[in-house]
Structures are given as structure tokens and as C-alpha cells.
Design an enzyme around this catalytic site. Structure first.
Site, PDB file in Angstrom:
ATOM      1  N   LYS A 247      -2.582  -9.368  -6.745  1.00  0.00           N
ATOM      2  CA  LYS A 247      -3.385  -9.125  -5.741  1.00  0.00           C
ATOM      3  C   LYS A 247      -2.770  -7.677  -5.128  1.00  0.00           C
ATOM      4  O   LYS A 247      -1.554  -7.723  -4.538  1.00  0.00           O
ATOM      5  CB  LYS A 247      -3.308  -9.852  -4.831  1.00  0.00           C
ATOM      6  N   ALA A 248      -3.573  -6.619  -5.410  1.00  0.00           N
ATOM      7  CA  ALA A 248      -3.101  -5.349  -5.246  1.00  0.00           C
ATOM      8  C   ALA A 248      -3.500  -5.089  -3.638  1.00  0.00           C
ATOM      9  O   ALA A 248      -4.264  -5.841  -3.269  1.00  0.00           O
ATOM     10  CB  ALA A 248      -3.373  -4.173  -6.074  1.00  0.00           C
TER      11      ALA A 248
ATOM     12  N   GLU B  50      -5.347  -3.923  -0.428  1.00  0.00           N
ATOM     13  CA  GLU B  50      -6.881  -3.503  -0.254  1.00  0.00           C
ATOM     14  C   GLU B  50      -6.862  -2.160   0.313  1.00  0.00           C
ATOM     15  O   GLU B  50      -7.792  -1.312   0.120  1.00  0.00           O
ATOM     16  CB  GLU B  50      -7.373  -4.529   0.998  1.00  0.00           C
TER      17      GLU B  50
ATOM     18  N   GLY C  24       6.588  -6.275   0.464  1.00  0.00           N
ATOM     19  CA  GLY C  24       5.789  -6.180   1.797  1.00  0.00           C
ATOM     20  C   GLY C  24       7.037  -6.521   2.933  1.00  0.00           C
ATOM     21  O   GLY C  24       8.221  -6.330   2.699  1.00  0.00           O
ATOM     22  N   SER C  25       6.545  -6.916   4.007  1.00  0.00           N
ATOM     23  CA  SER C  25       7.095  -6.978   5.348  1.00  0.00           C
ATOM     24  C   SER C  25       8.109  -8.424   5.197  1.00  0.00           C
ATOM     25  O   SER C  25       7.560  -9.392   4.613  1.00  0.00           O
ATOM     26  CB  SER C  25       6.409  -7.279   6.627  1.00  0.00           C
TER      27      SER C  25
ATOM     28  N   GLU D 261      10.756  -8.540  -2.302  1.00  0.00           N
ATOM     29  CA  GLU D 261      11.262  -7.341  -2.031  1.00  0.00           C
ATOM     30  C   GLU D 261      10.776  -6.843  -0.717  1.00  0.00           C
ATOM     31  O   GLU D 261       9.437  -6.704  -0.729  1.00  0.00           O
ATOM     32  CB  GLU D 261      11.044  -6.260  -3.234  1.00  0.00           C
ATOM     33  N   LEU D 262      11.643  -7.066   0.465  1.00  0.00           N
ATOM     34  CA  LEU D 262      11.215  -6.972   1.769  1.00  0.00           C
ATOM     35  C   LEU D 262      11.480  -5.589   2.324  1.00  0.00           C
ATOM     36  O   LEU D 262      11.989  -4.555   1.671  1.00  0.00           O
ATOM     37  CB  LEU D 262      11.373  -8.219   2.275  1.00  0.00           C
TER      38      LEU D 262
ATOM     39  N   TRP E 123       0.962  -1.270   0.005  1.00  0.00           N
ATOM     40  CA  TRP E 123      -0.107  -0.170  -0.099  1.00  0.00           C
ATOM     41  C   TRP E 123       0.767   1.256  -0.106  1.00  0.00           C
ATOM     42  O   TRP E 123       0.453   2.330  -0.125  1.00  0.00           O
ATOM     43  CB  TRP E 123      -0.932  -0.056   1.200  1.00  0.00           C
ATOM     44  N   ASN E 124       2.070   1.365   0.155  1.00  0.00           N
ATOM     45  CA  ASN E 124       2.932   2.242   0.280  1.00  0.00           C
ATOM     46  C   ASN E 124       3.038   3.232  -0.994  1.00  0.00           C
ATOM     47  O   ASN E 124       2.979   4.399  -0.880  1.00  0.00           O
ATOM     48  CB  ASN E 124       4.328   2.159   0.961  1.00  0.00           C
TER      49      ASN E 124
ATOM     50  N   CYS F  30      10.584   1.315   1.819  1.00  0.00           N
ATOM     51  CA  CYS F  30      11.447   0.361   2.091  1.00  0.00           C
ATOM     52  C   CYS F  30      12.914   1.061   2.206  1.00  0.00           C
ATOM     53  O   CYS F  30      13.834   0.512   2.782  1.00  0.00           O
ATOM     54  CB  CYS F  30      11.289  -0.766   1.559  1.00  0.00           C
TER      55      CYS F  30
HETATM   56  P1  NAD Z   1       1.787  -6.795   6.774  1.00  0.00           P
HETATM   57  O1  NAD Z   1       3.127  -7.545   7.309  1.00  0.00           O
HETATM   58  O2  NAD Z   1       0.607  -6.966   7.701  1.00  0.00           O
HETATM   59  O3  NAD Z   1       1.468  -6.833   5.391  1.00  0.00           O
HETATM   60  C1  NAD Z   1       2.627  -6.493   4.698  1.00  0.00           C
HETATM   61  C2  NAD Z   1       1.823  -6.665   3.009  1.00  0.00           C
HETATM   62  O4  NAD Z   1       1.711  -7.798   2.922  1.00  0.00           O
HETATM   63  C3  NAD Z   1       0.485  -6.036   3.056  1.00  0.00           C
HETATM   64  O5  NAD Z   1       0.410  -5.581   1.353  1.00  0.00           O
HETATM   65  C4  NAD Z   1      -0.508  -7.108   3.066  1.00  0.00           C
HETATM   66  O6  NAD Z   1      -1.648  -7.181   2.263  1.00  0.00           O
HETATM   67  C5  NAD Z   1       0.566  -8.408   2.533  1.00  0.00           C
HETATM   68  N1  NAD Z   1       0.290  -9.603   3.312  1.00  0.00           N
HETATM   69  C6  NAD Z   1      -0.064 -10.140   4.548  1.00  0.00           C
HETATM   70  N2  NAD Z   1      -0.196 -11.254   4.701  1.00  0.00           N
HETATM   71  C7  NAD Z   1      -0.162 -11.756   3.588  1.00  0.00           C
HETATM   72  C8  NAD Z   1      -0.239 -13.086   2.939  1.00  0.00           C
HETATM   73  N3  NAD Z   1      -0.340 -14.237   3.853  1.00  0.00           N
HETATM   74  N4  NAD Z   1      -0.245 -13.471   1.607  1.00  0.00           N
HETATM   75  C9  NAD Z   1       0.111 -12.364   0.779  1.00  0.00           C
HETATM   76  N5  NAD Z   1       0.053 -11.130   1.094  1.00  0.00           N
HETATM   77  C10 NAD Z   1      -0.004 -10.687   2.398  1.00  0.00           C
HETATM   78  O7  NAD Z   1       2.144  -5.344   7.396  1.00  0.00           O
HETATM   79  P2  NAD Z   1       1.691  -4.062   7.155  1.00  0.00           P
HETATM   80  O8  NAD Z   1       0.986  -3.515   8.472  1.00  0.00           O
HETATM   81  O9  NAD Z   1       0.637  -4.075   5.826  1.00  0.00           O
HETATM   82  O10 NAD Z   1       2.769  -3.068   6.598  1.00  0.00           O
HETATM   83  C11 NAD Z   1       3.625  -3.026   7.923  1.00  0.00           C
HETATM   84  C12 NAD Z   1       5.017  -3.552   7.541  1.00  0.00           C
HETATM   85  O11 NAD Z   1       5.078  -4.062   5.895  1.00  0.00           O
HETATM   86  C13 NAD Z   1       6.309  -2.517   7.489  1.00  0.00           C
HETATM   87  O12 NAD Z   1       6.754  -2.400   8.647  1.00  0.00           O
HETATM   88  C14 NAD Z   1       7.035  -2.783   6.340  1.00  0.00           C
HETATM   89  O13 NAD Z   1       8.245  -3.506   6.788  1.00  0.00           O
HETATM   90  C15 NAD Z   1       6.412  -3.662   5.646  1.00  0.00           C
HETATM   91  N6  NAD Z   1       6.031  -3.073   4.195  1.00  0.00           N
HETATM   92  C16 NAD Z   1       7.118  -3.093   3.336  1.00  0.00           C
HETATM   93  C17 NAD Z   1       7.100  -2.610   1.960  1.00  0.00           C
HETATM   94  C18 NAD Z   1       8.073  -2.290   0.991  1.00  0.00           C
HETATM   95  O14 NAD Z   1       7.843  -1.628   0.062  1.00  0.00           O
HETATM   96  N7  NAD Z   1       9.065  -3.130   1.237  1.00  0.00           N
HETATM   97  C19 NAD Z   1       5.545  -1.965   1.584  1.00  0.00           C
HETATM   98  C20 NAD Z   1       4.617  -2.241   2.585  1.00  0.00           C
HETATM   99  C21 NAD Z   1       4.867  -2.626   3.882  1.00  0.00           C
END
Ligand code: NAD
Length: 476
Positions: free
Chosen positions: A171-172, A174, A224-225, A246-247, A147-148, A280
Site C-alpha cells: 500500500k503506497a 495516497e 512512517g510515524s 522504520e519510524l 509520501w516523503n 526521517c
Molecule cells: P501519519 O502518522 O498520519 O501517517 C504516516 C504514514 O502512515 C502515512 O504514509 C499514512 O498513510 C500511514 N498510515 C497512517 N495510519 C495507518 C494505518 N492505520 N495503517 C497503515 N498505514 C497507516 O502522519 P503524516 O501526517 O502522514 O506524516 C507525518 C509524520 O509521519 C511525520 O511527523 C513523521 O514522523 C512521519 N513520517 C515518517 C516517515 C519516515 O520516513 N520515517 C515518512 C513519512 C512520515
């Protein structure tokens, strides 16, 4: 101004039985309803993507590139409409959303060129024999974008997949679906065949849990994370499915004693607050030589405190709210932990306002190593500024986290730069700038920051397999 949100499967937009609200994080008002894909929607998307792969993988690279470039041109034309939707759903200042739309178009334009340059090679062989190496699209891609950056994050994955000849189910996020919806519209209008690009939303765990084990899915591309990335990597490994991850990052900034202190401090404070720190590659851990620490931290704190915070739609705003409500308590806890362990909260440190998910631009000074924030990525507008005695100490601190995505150095000394290039454990190192990547440069992490690269000439590698062909002129 905000688009109607639908799933896009087999070349057609569709609603769903269940939906969830999309919230403007600056006002907490509902701005749209997002359909959530059912298992049968996902199965339809998979069937469409299989047919899409058959067609698209046999489409010539030049034709693929032409379609991608037409979509990119439409995205450029629609810049203002898309940017406004992004600011509404994400909260970032409108000028930053406009830049993001253009960056998204650039990702498509770069990868379109790479589609025509995915060269193989010929290996010398004995007379009557030929060895040739071919790069071929890997198959159906299941991609998950966060989402960022509502436009540029999905753009990276769609560009890599389509340029390589893969079909994709994306899956973009939500929280911020509009960027992906606009990208799909642009491809629909550019004439992309049905099934090549499919867009779904819903329960992330349910969607990844259903798609990843499916045989036609040959690559999981996730941003994502680290926690979720690790889970998906393990899950995909059970099905021998490749991953592009890409974490998280926790970027260090090494500020040496020879730098222009005022300019470096201003640059650091401004860049830290970009996208409310939800990047990130966001510069977060500033290790400043002790000879210039007082001067640097004073200028940094002053500039951070002067950040204009507000609704991203308003002129002059430099930083909007956090994109979702769960980040507010997460940041508050990190700051309180650091304060309790002895850090100085020089400015900010708390949520602000009584509407919207706003968090103050925050600078923590002299943060002890045992504070959680020294190991955990804040993913918000919080900077750590600490003094260090030497370059040795700064490099040791820079590397003292499990992450290795981006790192930065401020110095003009060739010997210092040389050591940073050799010793700082990151995928992207920038000297005297806090920009980390461009479409033409490979982007990705080391250590727990992920595997694989997006962009650059390396960007299509994950989306392709290598096939060696041995052609003998005579039967042996
Ligand atoms: P989160 O760990 O709940 O989710 C991170 C992302 O993963 C979200 O887009 C979510 O929809 C997706 N996700 C979660 N569980 C999933 C699954 N089982 N299968 C597929 N996708 C799944 O964290 P959050 O609260 O949304 O974001 C916070 C943390 O996420 C931050 O601390 C950061 O480290 C990380 N983040 C990193 C980036 C990046 O550009 N690398 C972008 C967004 C968030």
C-alpha cells in the site's frame, strides 16, 4: 507526464468503485484520480500474493536477481518521466527527484545481489549427523510506504521482499502514488510473474486492519510515524506476525569547536532544507559548542534564509512546498510554541505564498528544553540551533529524545568521534557528512525509531526465516 493511476492485482491493472484526487502541492491543482481498493480487491490481492509466493519462493535466487535487475534498468531508462511525475505530486525540485529515481534503482540492484548471497551455515556435528542453517523467505509481506520519497520508499520494501523470495502487497502513499506505479510497470515489463507484486491504495487503517490478521501475511513492513508504527506493531503482535518498522527520527547534529565553522554551517543549512525537511534522517537539533555558536548560527541562518523556494519544476529551486496541507498547521504550531517559550525565530517561521503548501525555511535559536519541538519531530524545514558548553552536554541533549534513527557529528578529534560512536543512541551515525545511508549500508533505528534494518547485508534478514536442519545418516 503524470501516469494513469490504477491498482495492480494478480498481474493486471484495475480501477475501483471509489477514487480520490491527487493534488500538486505547489499549485493545489488536481493531477490525477487514485482508485481506492475495496475489501474484495484486498482479498483478491491476498489470494494472488499466496499464489505468487508459492511460485517466487521456488524461483532460483539468480532468476529472481535477473528479473529485479531488468526492472532496475527500466527504471533508470525512465528516469526523466518518473522524476517529473514525482515532482508534480510531491513538490520536490526536479533534480532531487531525478536523484531519487536513481537511488531507487540502486536499492533494487543491491538487493538483487544480496538475493544470491543469503548464505546459511553448517554447524559442526557428531559423525553421522549434519546441522545446517537455511534462510528461507518468510511469506507474504504487507508493506506500507510513506509520501516523503515516492520512489525510494516503495523501492526499499519491494526490493527486500522480492530479493528474499517473498511476494508482497504494497500500500503506497495516497498523496504520492506515481513512484510505486512506475516501479510496478517496470516489473511488469521485466516479466515478473503475476501475483508476486501487488499494489493497492485506499484507506490506510482499513487496509492494514484487513491484511495484517490474515494468516499468509508473515511480515508487516512499515515506514512512517512512530505513532502509527507502534499501533501496527501491537496489532501484528496479536497475530504473531513479524514487523519491520522504520519510524520517526529527530536527528541531533553535534558541532564541536574544532570544526570548520563556515563549511559545517553551510552544509547544515542546505541539508536541513532538502526535501523541505520531510526526511526521517533530516538533521534537526543542532548542538553547537558555545565557543563557535555565534559564528556558526550567523552563517547557518544566512544560508537557510537564502534558500530558493518555489515550484519544484522551475530551474534553480532548492526547496519545494510541503507534500500535504496538514503539515502546514502542524509546523506553524510547533514554531509558535517554541517562540512563546522563548526561542528566537531567526528566519522564517510561517507559511508563505497564497497558493501551494509552502513553508518558509525556518531557524530557531536558543530553544528551551520545554518547547515541544525539542521532543517532537517537525518533519519540515525547521532547524533548532542551540549552544552547548561541552561534548558531554551535547551527547546528553542528543540522547534526550525517544528517537534514535540518525545522528551526526562535526569534528576531526579522534577522542570526540570515539565517544560519539560509543554514546550517541542512533542506528546511523555520520561524522563530517549529513548523508545517512547508502544501499550497501544497513539503515534503521533504535529506541522509538523502529526495529529491523533495510539495506546492507542485514537488509534481507527481516524478510527471511531461519530453519535449522538436523540430518542423521541413520535412524535413531
Ligand atoms: P501519519 O502518522 O498520519 O501517517 C504516516 C504514514 O502512515 C502515512 O504514509 C499514512 O498513510 C500511514 N498510515 C497512517 N495510519 C495507518 C494505518 N492505520 N495503517 C497503515 N498505514 C497507516 O502522519 P503524516 O501526517 O502522514 O506524516 C507525518 C509524520 O509521519 C511525520 O511527523 C513523521 O514522523 C512521519 N513520517 C515518517 C516517515 C519516515 O520516513 N520515517 C515518512 C513519512 C512520515
Amino acid at each position: 507526464m503524470y501516469p494513469e493511476l490504477k491498482l495492480f492485482i494478480a498481474g493486471a491493472w484495475r480501477s475501483a468503485v471509489s477514487d480520490i484526487p491527487v493534488i500538486n502541492p505547489a499549485t493545489e491543482e488536481e493531477i490525477g484520480r487514485l482508485p481506492c481498493a475495496s475489501i474484495s480487491d484486498l482479498d483478491d490481492a491476498l489470494e494472488a500474493a499466496v499464489a505468487g509466493f508459492r511460485l517466487w519462493s521456488r524461483t532460483s535466487p539468480r532468476q529472481r536477481a535477473d528479473t529485479i535487475l531488468r526492472a532496475a534498468a527500466l527504471i533508470r531508462e525512465r528516469q526523466e518521466e518518473i522524476a517529473q511525475a514525482i515532482t508534480l505530486e510531491h513538490g520536490k525540485p526536479l533534480p532531487q527527484a531525478r536523484l531519487e529515481v536513481i537511488r531507487g534503482a540502486e536499492f533494487f540492484e543491491w538487493d538483487a545481489g544480496e538475493a544470491m548471497r543469503a548464505y546459511g551455515r553448517v554447524i559442526p556435528a557428531a559423525r553421522g549427523h549434519k546441522f545446517s542453517v537455511h534462510h528461507q523467505p518468510i511469506g507474504v509481506v504487507a508493506a506500507f510506504s510513506p509520501w516523503n520519497f515516492p520512489m525510494s520508499q516503495p523501492a526499499r520494501k519491494i526490493a527486500g521482499a522480492l530479493a528474499s523470495g517473498c511476494s508482497i502487497i504494497l500500500k503506497a502513499a495516497e498523496e504520492t502514488p506515481a513512484g510505486a506505479v512506475h516501479i510496478v510497470k517496470a516489473f511488469e515489463d521485466a516479466g515478473l510473474p503475476a501475483g508476486v507484486l501487488n499494489l493497492v491504495f485506499g484507506n490506510p487503517a482499513e487496509i492494514s486492519g484487513h491484511l495484517i490478521p490474515q494468516d499468509p501475511v508473515r511480515l508487516v513492513a512499515f515506514t512512517g510515524s512512530t505513532a502509527v508504527g507502534r499501533h501496527l506493531t501491537t496489532f501484528a503482535a496479536g497475530h504473531m506476525t513479524s514487523v519491520l518498522m522504520e519510524l520517526g527520527g529527530h536527528a541531533p547534529v553535534i558541532v564541536c569547536e574544532d570544526t570548520d565553522v563556515q563549511t559545517a554551517a553551510q552544509s547544515g543549512a542546505v541539508r536541513k532544507m532538502r526535501n523541505a525537511g520531510q526526511v526521517c534522517t533530516s538533521p534537526t537539533r543542532f548542538f553547537v559548542n558555545e565557543d563557535i555558536f555565534d559564528q556558526y548560527s550567523e552563517a547557518f541562518v544566512a544560508r537557510a534564509a537564502a534558500t530558493v523556494v518555489g515550484n519544484g519544476m522551475d530551474a534553480g529551486v532548492e526547496m519545494g512546498p510541503l507534500a500535504n496541507d496538514r503539515r502546514v498547521p502542524a509546523l506553524t504550531e510547533l514554531v509558535e510554541d517554541a517562540r512563546a517559550k522563548g526561542a528566537i525565530v531567526a528566519t522564517g517561521g510561517a507559511a508563505s505564498g497564497n497558493r501551494g503548501y509552502f513553508f518558509e525555511p525556518t531557524v530557531l535559536l536558543n530553544v528551551p528544553d520545554n518547547a515541544r519541538i525539542m521532543q517532537e519531530e517537525p518533519f519540515g524545514p525547521v532547524a533548532v540551533v542551540n549552544p552547548v558548553a561541552s561534548l558531554d552536554a551535547a551527547i546528553a541533549e542528543a540522547n534526550a529524545v525517544p528517537f534514535g534513527l540518525a545522528g551526526y557529528g562535526f569534528t576531526n578529534r579522534a577522542d570526540y568521534i570515539d565517544r560519539m560512536i560509543d554514546e550517541v543512541e542512533v542506528g546511523n551515525l555520520s561524522i563530517n557528512t549529513l548523508e545517512a545511508s547508502m544501499p550497501e549500508t544497513p539503515f534503521g533505528g533504535v529506541k522509538s525509531s523502529g526495529t529491523g534494518r533495510e539495506g546492507g547485508t542485514e537488509g534481507l534478514e527481516n524478510y527471511m526465516t531461519v530453519k535449522n536442519v538436523w540430518h542423521a545418516s541413520e535412524i535413531s
